[in-house]
Design an enzyme around this catalytic site. Sequence first.
Site, PDB file in Angstrom:
ATOM      1  N   SER A 227       6.055  -4.943  19.851  1.00 11.90           N
ATOM      2  CA  SER A 227       6.444  -6.033  19.091  1.00 11.90           C
ATOM      3  C   SER A 227       7.348  -5.694  18.093  1.00 11.90           C
ATOM      4  O   SER A 227       7.851  -4.565  17.903  1.00 11.90           O
ATOM      5  CB  SER A 227       5.120  -6.296  18.234  1.00 11.90           C
ATOM      6  N   ASP A 228       8.169  -6.894  17.666  1.00 14.92           N
ATOM      7  CA  ASP A 228       8.885  -6.538  16.489  1.00 14.92           C
ATOM      8  C   ASP A 228       8.100  -6.183  15.181  1.00 14.92           C
ATOM      9  O   ASP A 228       6.719  -6.309  15.444  1.00 14.92           O
ATOM     10  CB  ASP A 228       9.868  -7.817  16.152  1.00 14.92           C
ATOM     11  N   TRP A 229       8.536  -5.597  14.206  1.00 17.57           N
ATOM     12  CA  TRP A 229       7.671  -5.085  13.076  1.00 17.57           C
ATOM     13  C   TRP A 229       6.888  -6.158  12.271  1.00 17.57           C
ATOM     14  O   TRP A 229       7.651  -7.201  12.082  1.00 17.57           O
ATOM     15  CB  TRP A 229       8.759  -4.287  12.107  1.00 17.57           C
TER      16      TRP A 229
END
Length: 806
Positions: A227-229
Amino acid sequence: MSTASESDHAALVKSLDLPAKVALLTGATTFTLAPEPAVGLGEVRLSDGPTGVRGLKFSGGRVVALLPNATLLASSWSEESLAEVGRLLAEEALAQRIHVVLGPTVNLHRSPLGGRLFEAFSEDPLLTGRLAAAYVRGLQSLGVGATLKHLVANESETERDTVDSVVDEATLREVYLLPFEIAIDDADAWSVMGAYNRVNGVPATEHGHVNNGIVKGEWGYRGLIMSDWFATRTAAAAANGGLDLVMPGPDGPWGDALVAAVRAGEVDEAVVDDHLARLLLLAERVGALGTPRDYPDELPAPDSAVRREQLTRLAAQGMTVLRNESEVLPLDPALSVALIGRHAVETIGMGGGSAQVNPPYQVSIAEGLGAVLDRLTVVDGVDVRTRPVPARGGFLTDPVTGAPGIRVVLRDAAGTELEQRHVAAATTMVGMDDDFEGTVATAELSGTVTRSGAVELGVMGVGGWTVRVAGDERSFALRTSGKGFGEEVLTPPISTHAYDLSEGTVFHATVELPHGADWFGGVAQFGLIGHGASRPAVDVIDEAVRAAAAADVAVVVVGLTEEQETESVDKHTLHLPGAQDALVEAVAGAARRTVVVVNAATPVIMPWRERVDAIVWAGLPGQEAGHAVAAALLGTVEPAGRLVTTFPTGDGRSPAWSVTPADGVLAYAEGPFLGYRGHHAGRAPEPAFWLGHGLGYGRWEYADARVVTGDSPGVTVTVTNTGPRESREVVQVYFQPAARDEPVRLAGWAAATVPAGGSARVVVATDRRMWRRWDAATGAWGSVAAGGELLVARGLGDVRAVLPLG
């Protein structure tokens, strides 16, 4: 690097119980993954990396090399150069024992308003995909993993964590997924990052159709999707939707919730096993599974001669000559030059947000030209910012050490000192990179002012502030607007005040942090602002006009800043900020010859373009910015770049424009006709400059262009350099299908470096993937209808041959 078989990884996975498996699928910290000695898994370290390998700290980390930005690197149209960039980044990663670099960004330049386009290569999927594949090959050749981002339809920043990008299936596959497909197909990128946004109503982190069906299914991808953060919101939906790893950690929506979902039958344990097997494969590829990898003893330092040469050359060769009347460029070093503009003295080397790194230095254009020209006059320009930035250029110094920057003291609620820092960048992060016991309650920031007279001082960051300067004390609170995700980190609130001070005055500020952890997970950025007071634009322009009239050549440097080119914020106009256009117009009216250097990564409107002699688009050139611009202007390195995105003539005059969602939806209504494709189809007016445009320092004739057969049609053509200097030409081939509902598209390119008066036979192979189309009725790939034309061009504004196809 050799890897174990899938059965070996499966056996390791089966040796762990369910909670142990799930525990490994969320990051251990902000930028690390947890070790598991039971299966021989060591810590895996990740770092942001589009323009440098920052390391494990978001702010205030170690000194690293600052590369030219992605659009400037891509403007070389050189896979060899991008492979070199990948190797350079791998060396920077190895020096820090970093296993995975979070790049390249392969989203497209859909609308020129996109605030984060400076991190992405181009508006064209083929150009982006092939350059990204070269970057990945270079990076992974040294055993450092690449991460393609952000999957998918993530071309703007407005409402980025909630926006629903609505894209038809054909456009999604033919355009926006294609760069990912190429980089996976041609270079086997070891990881992919899911985006914040939704795609056709489904969060990217839960998008089973894309993640499972297309990427892991149709493409046979064996790598890992992270995932993106802070992008992951669910346990079962994300796990079933193809997400393998949640970042950051140690907290997140998986953990106990995912264990419970498996035990409740909402997620099959085989799904968890597959996620973990992919993580183990990545770990093995980067040397964190089994026997730990070896690291080189010596690698070039960020300020070494090796890096200086590389970064100067890579930046200068990508710079693009947009106009060069009467061949005013390259400059004769014997001429007197008036260098004008705020960007000349405060050159912008990088964009904002997670792309920022801590470089050893940043060379301004004034410094770069000053090192090679004897007759140089430098004049500051008009203001270019609406939002002040942390003090730079030694305006503030540490009261303890005297070094440029500020002193920061962090204390807990009892007043106990937790840490004391020198911060060269005058800004620091609290809550993300803390490596001490205790929780920060207050931060004390101080700096010594290094000049006398009228100045503006201020603070940035959320909380309750008390500011003391020369006996004046002010108290106030700063809060975020609540309109953006992560404002505390990416666009913290600011407050400034004007003072009349003496050199040596100490500027002191204390902030009490907000209570609770609801503000971006308890993470925020704080800093001190300091700069000279602004002057009226009319006075600045008058000074510039006098200098320009007295010189042989005026070089005006204009551009954008991290206010416009940054993560989390989109632009609202392509016009230059402040009175920069008025500055150029005034100088052009007074100077004998005028050269404009554009210090920006993305298109700007140039109402003065026909009234100046030369224009060089310089991008964001990195730490060697000034040396690179000097090399390009004097011809030490040919600025042989070609544009990677189309420059419209005005706001709203692009095929795709708005980046503002309507009721949460951003419709990609232009379909596949983005950028040059839409302009060529008449869906937007003729642009100022086409993708692929660039003059270099040669003059070119094309002859004997022919179609050659193969897996897909190709072209051979003879190019002759009729100019007085050796030059590099980029021969571009575009395919115009016969069907009117199919856009023109870049199908291939090849480059040749030719001496003055010389000729070269250039062969351009087209990419087979540009000869297919997605059939929505059958749900399968088919071939583009027979016929059409191949256009041999220097950008679609300069077509040199039209070759019909049978």
